[in-house]
Write an enzyme that holds these catalytic residues in place. Structure first.
Site, short mmCIF file in Angstrom:
data_model
loop_
_atom_site.label_atom_id
_atom_site.label_comp_id
_atom_site.label_asym_id
_atom_site.label_seq_id
_atom_site.Cartn_x
_atom_site.Cartn_y
_atom_site.Cartn_z
N ASP B 138 0.85 -1.19 0.00
CA ASP B 138 0.00 0.00 0.00
C ASP B 138 0.89 1.24 0.00
OD1 ASP B 138 -2.44 1.22 -0.10
OD2 ASP B 138 -2.75 1.21 2.07
N TYR B 140 1.07 5.71 -0.54
CA TYR B 140 0.60 6.87 0.25
C TYR B 140 0.74 8.07 -0.67
CZ TYR B 140 0.49 9.19 4.95
OH TYR B 140 0.18 9.89 6.10
N HIS B 145 -3.95 13.75 1.45
CA HIS B 145 -4.25 12.81 2.54
C HIS B 145 -3.14 12.85 3.59
CE1 HIS B 145 -5.47 9.16 4.62
NE2 HIS B 145 -4.30 8.60 4.36
N ARG B 154 0.30 16.26 14.09
CA ARG B 154 1.34 17.29 14.21
C ARG B 154 0.84 18.57 13.54
NH1 ARG B 154 3.22 12.67 12.10
NH2 ARG B 154 2.92 13.57 10.03
N GLU B 210 -10.91 3.81 3.27
CA GLU B 210 -9.91 4.55 2.51
C GLU B 210 -10.18 4.32 1.03
OE1 GLU B 210 -5.85 3.94 3.87
OE2 GLU B 210 -6.23 5.32 5.55
N GLU B 212 -9.22 4.13 -2.47
CA GLU B 212 -7.96 3.92 -3.18
C GLU B 212 -8.23 3.28 -4.54
OE1 GLU B 212 -4.74 2.11 -1.08
OE2 GLU B 212 -5.38 2.86 0.88
N ASP B 244 -9.40 0.29 1.59
CA ASP B 244 -8.46 -0.13 2.64
C ASP B 244 -9.08 0.22 4.01
OD1 ASP B 244 -6.17 -0.81 4.06
OD2 ASP B 244 -5.20 1.12 3.70
N ARG B 248 -9.12 3.35 13.09
CA ARG B 248 -8.24 4.47 13.44
C ARG B 248 -7.77 4.42 14.89
NH1 ARG B 248 -6.61 5.67 8.54
NH2 ARG B 248 -8.34 6.23 7.18
N GLN B 251 -5.10 1.83 15.04
CA GLN B 251 -3.94 2.38 14.31
C GLN B 251 -3.15 3.38 15.14
OE1 GLN B 251 -5.08 4.03 10.51
NE2 GLN B 251 -3.00 4.63 9.95
N TYR B 255 0.80 2.02 15.70
CA TYR B 255 1.56 2.21 14.47
C TYR B 255 2.99 2.68 14.66
CZ TYR B 255 1.71 7.29 13.95
OH TYR B 255 2.01 8.62 14.09
N LYS B 264 -5.38 -2.52 9.87
CA LYS B 264 -5.64 -2.59 8.43
C LYS B 264 -5.86 -4.01 7.93
CE LYS B 264 -4.11 1.74 7.25
NZ LYS B 264 -4.76 2.67 6.30
N THR B 268 -9.49 -5.97 3.27
CA THR B 268 -9.25 -4.99 2.21
C THR B 268 -10.13 -5.44 1.05
OG1 THR B 268 -6.96 -4.74 2.94
CG2 THR B 268 -7.50 -3.92 0.74
N THR B 370 -4.89 6.45 0.14
CA THR B 370 -6.15 7.22 0.13
C THR B 370 -6.03 8.41 -0.80
OG1 THR B 370 -6.39 6.60 2.43
CG2 THR B 370 -7.85 8.34 1.61
N GLU B 384 -10.74 12.24 7.78
CA GLU B 384 -10.51 13.57 7.21
C GLU B 384 -11.83 14.32 7.04
OE1 GLU B 384 -7.65 13.33 3.71
OE2 GLU B 384 -7.86 11.22 4.23
#
Lengths: 438, 438
Positions: B138, B140, B145, B154, B210, B212, B244, B248, B251, B255, B264, B268, B370, B384
């Site tokens: 997968d 990114y 995203h 952050r 997600e 994708e 996907d 959350r 995760q 992670y 995840k 899928t 995503t 999001e």
């Protein structure tokens, strides 16, 4: 319940005389599986069982008719070109085959006359990856490794808050798993050198090893169904050696936020021999948490896991440079440790991996993660042994090594030994670094 | 070079009348592949090609003898129970088969009489995952995203320094990939709720989607050999839809530092239909970097990638709750975006994945990551769209959704459309959330 039976009796001797030597990795109490063929003859790969310095060809042995009942089905599956069918049969079949093999290979066994011709010397064999590996998952079960690595990134806060609660793992690459003896090219990739303002590209300058054990899954579970920890070990076929080669400079630049990728997936080496969990029964150890560490959550806790979840497996890494090889010198030992230091057990890995309903399949492979022990000379990776390359290893021939150089060969070894039990060896897991592709 | 040929001619019409409707996903210019069988009859799965509301059964079609030469080999491979053999044949074979299919399915084609009986209505079909997926990676590739997600962790520094240089990817789980229509259980796992001092365990409370695209690899590469970007697209068989599913809360706790794992790998979902790269030729777009963004490193840069590396593919996500389904209501559209916004191209993914010598195999699957677009209503994940759950979606029937609830179904759709070219559709990719295992 971990119980000993007649197959573990240290007094057993085999009619294959080399199996009775004291330092033999493959006595009759071991009986590990591989996929092999005679070198150079264009033969088909098939399953075999190590006994002394020989391999019992399981395709040939099954055809002799010495096996019956459940062991016959298992022997037939063990003769295929990959061990997935044997793995999928499940624990009762593996136990039945082990018992039959133990009886047929003992001194005085009536089966000797029929099985004698099914032996192939290991010296004449080459091996293949023993299973079609559908998915490969690498764990991170050594708290010492996690702490050593964490210190290099976060000196004040080396261990992340989830470590002592979650058996951290991530998905690895199945296609690039190779068997012992394979040479591989040094990988190229993007790196961000210290102080640089943009990344560079080229061959990795910080190529490393990771001393791991590999855990082959036997019986799978259906998608959506968890494997309770109490049943977890019945899903495990056996254990091998695994070297998770790692390009530390590529890893440092790529791994945030989704984890290691090109720094790991260029090659992973496994040993040919898979030691059955049952063979390791004499070497089980209690599992417990140190004072101050949290107890595992209920789905990661069971009476059996506390009583005997851990394994007493000695581990060693040897390094042989091109110069050492040319001079006819043996490899130098650069690390010696034991699997008993792992923070999470095999059963906890299985229970954790499936608790969300993820389906495991026969032939899937877990890596234990780098099995560093509590002291620095017990570290299973050069990045730890050399403090990130700052204190290179001094080799016996005067060479030094911060990271691997072209032509270096690395061997992993593992074995169990204690008074009152037979030695159980894992054989060797070799790999050699070739220069990067021009 | 991306070139148009007679198979792309928008004036072409098929003797399968439903393929000539203006809003049809599967006109004669598309010809995507799936693996299917008639529902409920115990038939074997085999490959098929979508034409209008029908499927051309490739096992039956190959047996009619209408194909010859390279197309005959390809048609025969396309009739197998997985498409790996077709994928492994490579681009010339795919092109030959596409041309033969285009000619045989055109109005007036002499082949109509023999192929008519090889049609199965899509309404009577069920599908399987179209390939044995050896490895699933997968990526990114949406900078939007990555920025949206980064902001939640952050706020001052959402995008990590490597993002604009490295096509970030990680290995996913192949065993739990299911085909559209599969319902799956809400996963359980460890989470660390805000403010808690120890983790909890239970069903995920922040289950997400997600949006994708999935990229199926055709021809592989040998271990140790990189695929140069100029050859990358010749290794790509085609593109499908991919959801996907992501937990959350699991995760967020698991992670660090090795990436997403149990959050995840419980499921899928891929669409049954794979649209060949050649079918998308009219919808290629130039690829360029915005002012201020670094140019790709040489191994990620090529003239063709700059000229036409991107794809103009419209994307949409629909959500249908259990209440909407009971009331006979259609799904509500919750996101609309376009693949043109991706920061990295398909060719860059292939070149990056192999630059270290990692070997791809026919049937391997990439996820695009995503595909969020530049504005928030173009975001491809609930985390999001709802600002981490703080601003739930208002659905047309008065319900609200921060994350998925049991009984919710999600559909992904994709299509290409523009004046002077035929519509190319990807069909649908459905999945439904079942309650967690008790």
């Amino acid at each position: 319940m971990i119980t000993l039976n007649e197959t573990h009796d240290p007094a057993l001797r085999s009619w294959v005389a080399s199996a009775n030597a004291r330092d033999c990795d493959f006595p009759i109490q071991n009986l590990p599986f591989a996929v092999f063929r005679r070198r150079g003859g264009g033969e088909a790969f098939r399953g075999g069982v190590a006994i002394g310095d020989q391999i019992l060809d399981m395709a040939a042995a099954a055809a002799t008719g010495v096996f019956s009942g459940e062991a016959e089905d298992a022997a037939s599956a063990a003769g295929q070109d990959k061990l997935n069918a044997l793995m999928a049969l499940g624990e009762p079949a593996w136990r039945a085959l082990r018992l039959s093999l133990s009886r047929a290979l003992r001194e005085g066994a009536a089966e000797q006359s029929r099985l004698q011709s099914c032996l192939v010397p290991q010296a004449e064999a080459e091996y293949d990856v023993p299973a079609r590996i559908g998915d490969y998952t690498d764990f991170y079960t050594s708290v010492h490794h996690a702490t050593n690595i964490g210190k290099q990134f976060r000196p004040d806060n080396p261990l992340l808050p989830n470590y002592k609660w979650v058996p951290i793992g991530y998905h690895g690459r199945a296609s690039s798993i190779v068997v012992s003896g394979h040479a591989f090219r040094r990988p190229s990739g993007q790196t961000m050198p210290p102080g640089a303002d943009k990344p560079g590209f080229g061959p990795s300058k910080r190529l490393d090893i990771e001393l791991e054990l590999g855990i082959f899954i036997g019986r799978g579970n259906a998608l959506g169904e968890a494997v309770p920890i109490g049943e977890a070990e019945s899903h495990v076929f056996g254990i091998c050696l695994l070297n998770d080669w790692s390009a530390r400079d590529i890893q440092g630049w790529e791994y945030q936020p989704l984890g290691p990728f090109l720094s790991k997936n260029f090659a992973t080496t496994v040993s040919p021999w898979i030691v059955a969990l049952e063979a390791l029964a004499p070497y089980r150890l209690p599992f417990s948490r140190a004072a101050g560490d949290p107890q595992p959550l209920p789905y990661l806790d069971s009476e059996q896991n506390r009583a005997a979840g851990a394994f007493d497996i000695e581990l060693e890494v040897g390094l042989r440079t091109a110069a050492m090889q040319q001079a006819g010198q043996r490899e130098a030992s650069i690390c010696r440790t034991n699997y008993r230091h792992a923070y999470w057990t095999v059963a906890q890995m299985v229970a954790h991996h499936t608790v969300n309903g993820c389906n495991l399949q026969a032939g899937d492979l877990f890596g234990s993660g780098t099995l560093s022990g509590p002291t620095l000379d017990q570290a299973g990776a050069l990045v730890e042994l050399t403090a990130g390359g700052k204190t290179p290893l001094q080799l016996p021939n005067g060479e030094t090594r911060a990271f691997l150089e072209d032509g270096d060969s690395v061997v992993l070894r593992a074995w169990c030994e204690k008074p009152g039990a037979s030695r159980i060896g894992f054989g060797e897991c070799w790999g050699t670094v070739l220069p990067a592709r021009a």
